[in-house]
Design a protein around this motif. Structure first.
Motif, PDB file in Angstrom:
ATOM      1  N   GLU A 145     -15.718   6.911 -11.572  1.00 41.80           N
ATOM      2  CA  GLU A 145     -14.127   6.625 -11.300  1.00 41.80           C
ATOM      3  C   GLU A 145     -13.628   7.604 -10.180  1.00 41.80           C
ATOM      4  N   VAL A 146     -12.742   7.165  -9.341  1.00 49.09           N
ATOM      5  CA  VAL A 146     -11.903   7.858  -8.324  1.00 49.09           C
ATOM      6  C   VAL A 146     -10.330   7.642  -8.686  1.00 49.09           C
ATOM      7  N   LEU A 147      -9.917   8.879  -8.154  1.00 50.44           N
ATOM      8  CA  LEU A 147      -8.076   8.883  -8.216  1.00 50.44           C
ATOM      9  C   LEU A 147      -7.855   8.990  -6.642  1.00 50.44           C
ATOM     10  N   VAL A 148      -7.019   7.792  -6.421  1.00 49.90           N
ATOM     11  CA  VAL A 148      -6.612   7.709  -5.014  1.00 49.90           C
ATOM     12  C   VAL A 148      -4.986   7.807  -5.027  1.00 49.90           C
ATOM     13  N   GLY A 167      -5.118   3.615  -0.111  1.00 48.37           N
ATOM     14  CA  GLY A 167      -4.706   5.130  -0.025  1.00 48.37           C
ATOM     15  C   GLY A 167      -5.902   5.895   0.370  1.00 48.37           C
ATOM     16  N   THR A 168      -5.756   7.244  -0.103  1.00 50.00           N
ATOM     17  CA  THR A 168      -6.880   8.395   0.022  1.00 50.00           C
ATOM     18  C   THR A 168      -7.307   8.934  -1.299  1.00 50.00           C
ATOM     19  N   ILE A 169      -8.664   8.951  -1.451  1.00 52.41           N
ATOM     20  CA  ILE A 169      -9.104   9.735  -2.642  1.00 52.41           C
ATOM     21  C   ILE A 169      -8.929  11.181  -2.526  1.00 52.41           C
ATOM     22  N   VAL A 170      -8.346  11.517  -3.815  1.00 52.06           N
ATOM     23  CA  VAL A 170      -8.019  13.010  -3.944  1.00 52.06           C
ATOM     24  C   VAL A 170      -8.873  13.642  -4.928  1.00 52.06           C
ATOM     25  N   GLY A 219      -2.207  -1.527 -12.383  1.00 53.80           N
ATOM     26  CA  GLY A 219      -1.999  -0.227 -12.361  1.00 53.80           C
ATOM     27  C   GLY A 219      -1.504   0.376 -10.837  1.00 53.80           C
ATOM     28  N   SER A 220      -1.371  -0.424 -10.132  1.00 52.11           N
ATOM     29  CA  SER A 220      -1.274  -0.151  -8.557  1.00 52.11           C
ATOM     30  C   SER A 220       0.224   0.291  -8.275  1.00 52.11           C
ATOM     31  N   TYR A 221       1.143  -0.005  -9.072  1.00 52.22           N
ATOM     32  CA  TYR A 221       2.483   0.637  -8.658  1.00 52.22           C
ATOM     33  C   TYR A 221       2.627   1.675  -9.103  1.00 52.22           C
ATOM     34  N   ALA A 222       2.076   2.641  -8.494  1.00 54.56           N
ATOM     35  CA  ALA A 222       2.091   4.294  -8.507  1.00 54.56           C
ATOM     36  C   ALA A 222       1.581   5.115  -7.461  1.00 54.56           C
ATOM     37  N   ASP A 223       1.963   6.329  -7.404  1.00 52.35           N
ATOM     38  CA  ASP A 223       1.728   7.182  -6.349  1.00 52.35           C
ATOM     39  C   ASP A 223       0.230   7.520  -6.421  1.00 52.35           C
ATOM     40  N   HIS A 224      -0.267   7.675  -7.796  1.00 54.98           N
ATOM     41  CA  HIS A 224      -1.679   8.000  -7.821  1.00 54.98           C
ATOM     42  C   HIS A 224      -2.254   6.921  -8.769  1.00 54.98           C
ATOM     43  N   VAL A 225      -3.514   6.454  -8.595  1.00 55.53           N
ATOM     44  CA  VAL A 225      -4.102   5.326  -9.144  1.00 55.53           C
ATOM     45  C   VAL A 225      -5.663   5.545  -9.321  1.00 55.53           C
ATOM     46  N   LYS A 226      -5.922   5.505 -10.888  1.00 56.53           N
ATOM     47  CA  LYS A 226      -7.366   5.897 -10.988  1.00 56.53           C
ATOM     48  C   LYS A 226      -8.134   4.300 -11.077  1.00 56.53           C
TER      49      LYS A 226
END
Length: 322
Positions: A31-34, A67-70, A92-99
């Protein structure tokens, strides 16, 4: 660390889209966090909100963004922190960070912005599978595209035009006619025209090879009546309401084919997802596919975005900006 998001705790109208502060998720294996730059607003989000497509409550809506992977979890060999990515079909995309599963994201070309990608992922992939898989459009054919000035309608029209088809479009206003023609529509009809009669006139009585119908209940009968013998009706949305049950014997009027596809069944593998989204992104990068963002809303104003989309007065794409 917390994440700003929109959460749905009960099904209902736009008012159930409630801003919430949630724990920021940590990416697990694969997984990635964006950090999201923009999230797309789509009719499927409305279906999720109302319970037409039920989800376990509570949940964060939205299926598309960029967005950008963090952060990167274990067992992700080909993505790095700082990569710009886009995705579609992930709740789950209505968020400022999305897994997200790493297998569900694609990297963005340098000359495609996060906003443009977020505006294009879901509807671009939809237009691709509709015109390449649900009904593979061929040069010289005539097809009918309903709601051709809408976000998906414009992309279906552009793809059909690029594949060599003659496109007849339906719209509701003069302004939307201009949008449809800019997308490549050759003929444009109004919904209050006798659409099937006009289609027959424009095709010398034959009808069209295929109809791409994201409107649903209001256009289903007209769509069937517009088909040529052995034509295909691709009904892929319900903007005007769900189509009532149909007597299958009606299809014998022209040996018609009817299909009701969904995006998930056309992104079943990593390879298929990359094929479709890479084509969309490449066309965005070279300018052969155009997407217009018509309105941007702060994430907290998701309810206003849903109201605007449901009005069917919009053209182009609506985005939420965290």
């Amino acid at each position: 660390m917390t994440t700003q998001a929109i959460q749905i705790q009960t099904y209902g109208g736009p008012e159930v889209l409630v801003p919430a502060e949630l724990p920021t998720p940590e990416p697990g294996p694969g997984e990635v966090l964006v950090r999201a730059a923009a999230s797309g607003v789509n009719f499927i989000d409305i279906y999720h909100r109302t319970g037409a497509y039920p989800q376990p409550l509570p949940f964060v809506p939205g299926v598309e963004g960029a967005g950008t992977i963090v952060a990167v979890g274990p067992d992700v060999p080909d993505l790095r922190v700082g990569d710009r990515v886009g995705w579609c079909n992930d709740l789950g995309s209505y968020a400022d960070h999305v897994k997200l599963p790493a297998a569900h994201v694609v990297t963005l070309p340098d000359d495609v912005s996060e906003e443009l990608a977020a505006a294009s992922m879901l509807q671009g992939a939809t237009a691709h599978y509709l015109t390449h898989a649900s009904y593979p459009v061929r040069p010289g054919q005539t097809v009918l595209v309903h709601a051709a000035a809408g976000g998906t309608g414009q992309l279906v029209t552009q793809y059909a035009h690029a594949l060599g088809a003659r496109v007849i479009a339906t719209v509701s206003t003069d302004a939307k006619e201009a949008v449809a023609r800019a997308a490549g529509a050759d003929e444009v009809l109004r919904y209050d025209d006798d659409v099937a009669k006009e289609v027959r006139r424009l095709t010398d009585g034959e009808g069209v090879a295929a109809v791409f119908d994201g409107v649903g209940r209001a256009t289903f009968d007209v769509s069937l009546a517009s088909l040529a013998p052995r034509g295909t009706l691709v009904t892929f949305g319900s903007a005007s309401g769900v189509v009532a049950p149909v007597d299958i014997a009606r299809l014998a009027q022209g040996s018609f084919f009817v299909t009701r596809p969904s995006l998930g069944h056309h992104l079943r593998t990593r390879e298929e997802l990359v094929e479709r989204l890479s084509d969309v992104l490449a066309r965005l990068a070279d300018g052969s596919l155009r997407v217009t963002v018509t309105e941007r809303f702060p994430l907290a104003d998701a309810a206003a975005a849903h109201t605007a989309l449901a009005s069917r007065r919009t053209t182009g794409k609506l985005l939420l900006i965290p």
